[in-house]
Scaffold this motif. Structure first.
Motif, PDB file in Angstrom:
ATOM      1  N   GLU A 698     -43.184  52.206  -1.496  1.00  0.00           N
ATOM      2  CA  GLU A 698     -43.513  53.127  -2.596  1.00  0.00           C
ATOM      3  C   GLU A 698     -42.272  53.867  -3.101  1.00  0.00           C
ATOM      4  O   GLU A 698     -41.468  54.356  -2.322  1.00  0.00           O
ATOM      5  N   ASN A 699     -42.182  53.966  -4.416  1.00  0.00           N
ATOM      6  CA  ASN A 699     -41.062  54.691  -5.005  1.00  0.00           C
ATOM      7  C   ASN A 699     -41.386  55.034  -6.451  1.00  0.00           C
ATOM      8  O   ASN A 699     -41.659  54.154  -7.257  1.00  0.00           O
ATOM      9  N   CYS A 700     -41.367  56.300  -6.752  1.00  0.00           N
ATOM     10  CA  CYS A 700     -41.607  56.734  -8.133  1.00  0.00           C
ATOM     11  C   CYS A 700     -40.260  56.804  -8.842  1.00  0.00           C
ATOM     12  O   CYS A 700     -39.352  57.505  -8.394  1.00  0.00           O
ATOM     13  N   VAL A 701     -40.145  56.062  -9.941  1.00  0.00           N
ATOM     14  CA  VAL A 701     -38.856  56.003 -10.634  1.00  0.00           C
ATOM     15  C   VAL A 701     -39.026  56.421 -12.097  1.00  0.00           C
ATOM     16  O   VAL A 701     -39.874  55.884 -12.805  1.00  0.00           O
ATOM     17  N   TYR A 702     -38.222  57.383 -12.497  1.00  0.00           N
ATOM     18  CA  TYR A 702     -38.129  57.756 -13.912  1.00  0.00           C
ATOM     19  C   TYR A 702     -36.836  57.194 -14.493  1.00  0.00           C
ATOM     20  O   TYR A 702     -35.824  57.131 -13.792  1.00  0.00           O
ATOM     21  N   ASP A 703     -36.868  56.830 -15.780  1.00  0.00           N
ATOM     22  CA  ASP A 703     -35.636  56.416 -16.434  1.00  0.00           C
ATOM     23  C   ASP A 703     -34.740  57.641 -16.573  1.00  0.00           C
ATOM     24  O   ASP A 703     -35.160  58.673 -17.110  1.00  0.00           O
TER      25      ASP A 703
END
Ligand code: MCN
Length: 794
Positions: A698-703
C-alpha cells in the motif's frame, strides 16, 4: 473484584463464536446504506478537481433547473451560519504559543486546498439526478501552486501558502525530552547508528464506504444523523457544540452496523454536518453514500512521516540515547485527532521495549495540499515502532550483534518502568515474548531454510520487531494535560430485566471487533448467567447514556471496565435485595456463580430471583431500597494499557523480479487477560494484514507538481489479498494489566503496529549480501528491483 479473580470466571478465555455473525453472514446486517427513510432525497458533493486554487465564482443557476433538484448549497450559503470542523487536541509550540489552527470550513469558501475538498452539496430526488446536477455546477478556479511533501511545504515551494493563519505552512513545532542531556551523551558515545526513514501515507479503505443520512422532524424540531461512524456521542458533541450550535438533546446520532473503520470513521466529516443541517433547510431526509473514489480522495489518510533517527550506544551495544527529528504531513486541514498523532501518540512510544535512558524528539507538523491525515489504525504508534525497530536492527548489524541479542541486552525487565518520554509501563515480559517467538518461528532452522531458498536462486531474510503500544486511551487527566479538549473515559449501563436477562448499553462502538460477544462474555461471567441472556447495545446516542467511542484499542479495557464498574453497583444493590429475601445482613451475603449465599449457612437464592424481586417488591423495604436493577458507571483509567510483543518475519526475495514473498510470520503478543481468544486472533490477523500491506503493497501517492492523487482507485492502490500471506503463527504471553479490573490490554491495533518493521528488516536481511542497506516502504517489486540494480551498478 480483582483482575485475577475475574480471569478465572467461566466464559473468560472461552473462544465463543461471535453472536453478531449470524446477522452478518445471513445478510441481515443493518448498515446505514440499508436504511431508507420516508421523504428521502439524495446528496452528491461537488469536489475540487484542483489541489490548490482560489474560487473565483460558483454558478449554480443551470444546475438548480435540472430535473429532480431540491437544493444546492455552496460555502457562501452556509458562511456565518456554522463554525468550522474542530480539532480535538491542542498542541503548543516549545515557547508555549499554541499551534496554528486555521478554519476548516464545511464547504470551501474562498479557496480549495486539496483534490476532493468540498465545494458544494447538491440534493435531488435520486442519486443520478444529483450527480447530473453536480456536473452542471460551474466553478471558476484560479489554480495556485500545490504543495505535496513536507519538504516543499517547509520551503513554501512556488511561493505557496495554504492558510493565511499559518504563513510558513507550519502547524506546530513540538519537542519532548532533554536536548542538552541527549546531545551530551551523543558527544561521548562509542558508536552512533543513524537512519533516515519515510513512513508512507496510507488510505484506510474499510469495506463499507462512508455513508450518512441527515434527518429532521419538523414536529419536534429534532435532528437524527445515521452515520457509519466509530463514536456517535463524540460526533454529536463536536457537531452541536462546535459547528451547528444546536442543543445537544435535539440531535440523535445513530451509528448502526459499521463495516470497518480502522480509524477513518472517528472524525466529524463535512458531509455529516451538511446533511444534518440541510435536512431542516429542505425539510427532507437526505442520504449520501460515498463512492469508492470519493473515499480515496476524502477519507482521512494515515501516517506520512519523514524522520531522521540516531541511536547512541556504548561499545557493547547498550542504548544510551535516542535522538529523533520527524516532519509530519497533516494534510490541508486539521482533523479531529490529527495533531495528537505525531506527538502524544508517537513520541511517547519511542522508548519502545528498551531502557534507553535519554530520548529527545522534535516534531515539525506541516500543512500540504493533500487530504487531511488522521488516526489510521495504530495512529502514531506504528510510526514510532517502525522508526525504532528499523533503527534497532541497523544497530545490531553495525554492532555485529544478533537481532535477538541486541534487543535482549536492552529490554526493560522490571516494572513499573518510567520511560524518559512520559509513559509509565505497568507490566510486561519482553524476554518471554522474544523467547517464545523464536521457538515458534523455528529460528534455529533458518540457516537450513536459507540454503534451500538460495538453491532455488532466491534470497531469504529474517526480520524482528519488538513493539510496545499505549492502548486504552486514555486517562482523562493525562490526556487533558497533553492537550485533549475532551475527557476520554467510557460509560456503561447495565439494565437487569425482571426475568434476569440483561441489556448492556456501552459507549464503545463495534465496527468489526465483536463487542456484542466479548462484552456479553464479561457480563455473563460476572453475573453467572448464560451469554445468550445478555444483549449489547451500542452506537446510538438516543439509547446509550454517553460514550467516547472506539479507537486506540480502548474498548475492552475502558468500555469493558466501565461495565465492570456498573456491575459492581448491580452486585451491591442485588446483595441488599438478597439479604432482605434471606433475612440476613448485607455484609453476610456472598455472590458467586450466579447465586447469593449467606456466609456460614446453606441458604442461597439464584440471581434470577433477586432480579425478579427488584421489580416485584412485595414486602420490600421501599423506604430503604428503590425498585429496579439498573446501574450506570463511568470509568476513567489511571493509566494506558501497554500491549507488547515480538514479531518475526521470514521473506523470500526473487532476484529476477524483486518480488517479496512473506514465507513465515510469527507473532507473540501480550494482551494481558484475554476474554475471547478467537476474536483476539482475528484482530491480530487483521492488524498483521494491514501492517504487512503497508510494508509491501500500500502506498498513497500524489503528483508532486499538481497535487493530483495518483493512487485514487484499487487499480493503483494495492490492497493485500489472502494469497499474499502465509498461515500466521500466533501465541501469547500474559502479564495482566495492573490497573483495570479485567486485566486486559488492547489487541485491536497490535498487528498493524508491530509488523511493518519486521517485514522490512527481513527484506533488508535478505538483500544484505547484495549490499542493499536501505529503502523505504512499500517493498514493492519495482522498488526492490531498483535497489538491487542500484547496488549492482556501483
Ligand atoms: N479482546 C479480548 N481480550 C483482550 C483484548 C481484546 O477478548 N485482552 C477483544 C475485545 O473484547 C474486542 C476485541 O478483542 O472484542 C478488540 O478489543 P480492543 O483491543 O479493546 O479494541 P477495540 O475494540 O477498541 O477496537 C479498536 C481497534 C482499532 S483502534 C482499530 S483502528 C480497529 C480494530 O480495533 N479497527 C477495526 N480492529 C478492527 N477490526 C475490524 N474488523 N474493523 C475495524 O475497523
Amino acid at each position: 473484584m480483582g483482575a485475577s479473580d475475574f480471569s478465572n470466571l467461566p466464559h473468560i478465555g472461552e473462544a465463543l463464536r461471535r453472536k453478531e455473525d449470524y446477522r452478518f453472514l445471513t445478510g441481515a446486517g443493518n448498515y446505514t446504506d440499508d436504511i431508507t427513510l420516508a421523504n428521502q432525497s439524495h446528496a452528491v458533493f461537488v469536489r475540487s478537481p484542483h489541489a490548490h486554487a482560489a474560487i473565483k465564482s460558483i454558478d449554480i443557476a443551470e444546475a438548480l433547473k435540472m430535473p429532480g433538484v431540491i437544493g444546492i448549497f455552496s460555502g457562501k450559503d452556509i458562511e456565518g451560519k456554522m463554525g468550522g470542523l474542530p480539532c480535538g487536541w491542542l498542541i503548543n509550540n516549545p515557547d508555549g504559543t499554541p499551534m496554528k489552527e486555521p478554519m476548516h470550513p464545511i464547504l470551501a469558501i474562498k479557496k480549495v486546498r486539496y483534490v476532493g475538498d468540498h465545494v458544494a452539496m447538491v440534493v435531488a430526488e435520486t442519486v443520478e439526478q444529483a450527480k447530473n446536477a453536480a456536473e452542471a455546477v460551474v466553478v471558476d478556479y484560479d489554480v495556485l501552486p500545490a504543495l505535496v511533501s513536507v519538504a516543499d511545504a517547509a520551503k513554501k515551494a512556488g511561493g505557496a501558502v495554504l492558510h493565511d493563519e499559518a504563513p510558513d505552512n507550519q502547524c506546530y513545532k513540538w519537542a519532548l525530552g532533554d536536548k542538552a542531556a541527549v546531545d551530551a551523551v551523543f558527544a561521548n558515545a562509542a558508536h552512533v547508528t543513524k537512519l533516515d526513514l519515510v513512513n508512507n501515507r496510507l488510505i484506510p479503505n474499510p469495506i463499507e464506504p462512508r455513508v450518512a443520512i441527515g434527518s429532521y422532524s419538523r414536529g419536534t424540531d429534532d435532528y437524527t444523523l445515521y452515520v457509519s461512524n466509530q463514536n456517535p456521542h463524540v460526533e454529536r458533541l463536536l457537531m452541536t457544540a462546535f459547528v451547528l450550535g444546536l442543543p445537544e438533546h435535539k440531535v440523535r446520532v445513530i451509528a448502526p452496523d459499521v463495516g470497518g473503520g480502522f480509524g477513518s470513521k472517528i472524525f466529524l466529516y463535512a458531509e455529516d454536518v451538511c446533511l444534518t443541517w440541510a435536512a431542516k433547510q429542505l425539510n427532507r431526509n437526505i442520504k449520501w453514500t460515498a463512492e469508492r473514489s470519493e473515499c480515496f480522495l476524502s477519507d482521512a489518510h494515515g501516517r506520512d512521516h519523514v524522520s531522521h533517527a540516531e541511536m547512541a550506544m556504548d561499545k557493547d551495544g547498550k542504548f544510551l540515547a535516542l535522538r529523533v527529528h520527524t516532519d509530519a504531513n497533516l494534510g490541508a486541514y486539521l482533523s479531529t485527532f490529527s495533531t495528537a498523532v505525531p506527538t502524544i501518540l508517537y513520541a511517547t512510544l519511542l522508548a519502545g521495549q528498551y531502557t534507553t535512558p535519554q530520548i529527545y524528539v522534535e516534531v515539525d507538523a506541516w500543512f500540504t495540499n493533500t487530504a487531511p491525515v488522521d488516526a489510521y489504525r495504530g495512529a502514531g504508534r506504528p510510526e514510532a515502532t517502525y522508526l525504532l525497530e528499523r533503527l534497532v536492527s541497523r544497530c545490531a548489524w553495525e554492532m555485529k550483534l544478533g537481532q535477538d541479542e541486541i534487543r535482549k541486552r536492552n529490554f526493560i525487565s522490571t516494572f513499573p518502568y518510567q520511560t524518559p518520554v512520559a509513559l509509565q509501563y505497568d507490566t510486561g515480559d519482553f524476554h518471554a515474548c522474544m523467547d517464545k517467538a523464536r521457538v515458534l518461528a523455528e529460528v534455529d532452522g533458518f540457516a537450513a531454510r536459507k540454503s534451500a531458498t538460495e538453491a532455488k536462486g532466491k534470497l531469504r531474510g529474517i526480520g524482528y520487531s519488538s513493539y510496545i503500544e499505549a492502548c486504552g486511551i486514555a486517562p482523562s487527566n493525562i490526556a487533558g494535560a497533553l492537550g485533549a479538549r475532551a475527557g476520554l473515559f467510557e460509560c456503561g449501563e447495565i439494565r437487569v430485566h425482571p426475568t434476569g436477562s440483561v441489556t448492556v448499553f456501552t459507549g464503545s462502538h463495534s465496527h468489526g471487533q465483536g463487542h456484542e460477544t466479548t462484552f456479553a462474555q464479561v457480563v455473563a461471567a460476572r453475573l453467572g448467567i448464560p451469554v445468550e441472556n445478555v444483549d449489547v447495545v451500542h452506537g446510538d446516542t438516543g439509547r446509550v447514556p454517553f460514550g467516547m467511542g472506539t479507537y486506540g484499542s480502548r474498548s475492552i479495557s475502558v468500555g469493558g471496565a466501565a461495565i465492570m464498574k456498573a456491575l459492581d453497583k448491580i452486585e451491591t444493590k442485588a446483595k441488599k435485595i438478597a439479604a432482605h429475601l434471606m433475612e440476613a445482613s448485607d455484609a453476610d451475603i456472598e455472590f458467586a456463580n450466579g447465586e447469593f449465599t449467606v456466609k456460614g449457612t446453606d441458604k442461597k437464592i439464584p440471581f434470577g430471583q433477586v432480579a425478579l424481586t427488584a421489580y416485584v417488591p412485595h414486602n420490600y423495604p421501599l423506604d430503604k431500597l428503590e425498585p429496579g436493577l439498573n446501574e450506570t458507571a463511568f470509568y476513567d483509567p489511571t493509566n494506558f494499557t501497554f500491549p507488547g510483543g515480538t514479531y518475526i518475519c521470514e521473506v523470500e526475495v526473487d532476484k529476477q523480479t524483486g518480488e517479496v514473498k512473506v514465507d513465515r510470520f510469527t507473532a507473540v503478543d501480550d494482551f494481558g487477560t484475554i476474554i475471547n481468544p478467537m476474536i483476539v486472533e482475528g484482530q491480530v490477523h487483521g492488524g498483521l494484514v494491514q501492517g504487512i500491506g503497508q510494508a509491501l503493497l500500500e502506498n498513497c501517492v500524489y503528483d508532486n507538481e499538481t497535487g493530483q492523487l495518483l493512487t485514487g482507485s484499487f487499480m493503483d492502490y494495492a490492497m493485500p489479498r489472502a494469497g499474499d500471506f502465509p498461515q500466521f503463527k500466533l501465541d501469547t504471553v500474559c502479564t495482566p494489566c495492573t490497573h483495570n479490573p479485567l486485566g486486559t490490554k488492547g489487541c485491536g491495533e497490535a498487528g498493524a503496529i508491530g509488523s511493518p518493521p519486521a517485514v522490512i528488516n527481513a527484506v533488508l536481511d535478505a538483500l544484505a549480501p547484495l549490499g542493499v542497506k536501505d529503502f523505504d516502504m512499500p517493498a514493492s517489486p519495482s522498488r526492490v528491483w531498483e535497489a538491487m540494480q542500484a547496488v549492482a551498478q556501483h
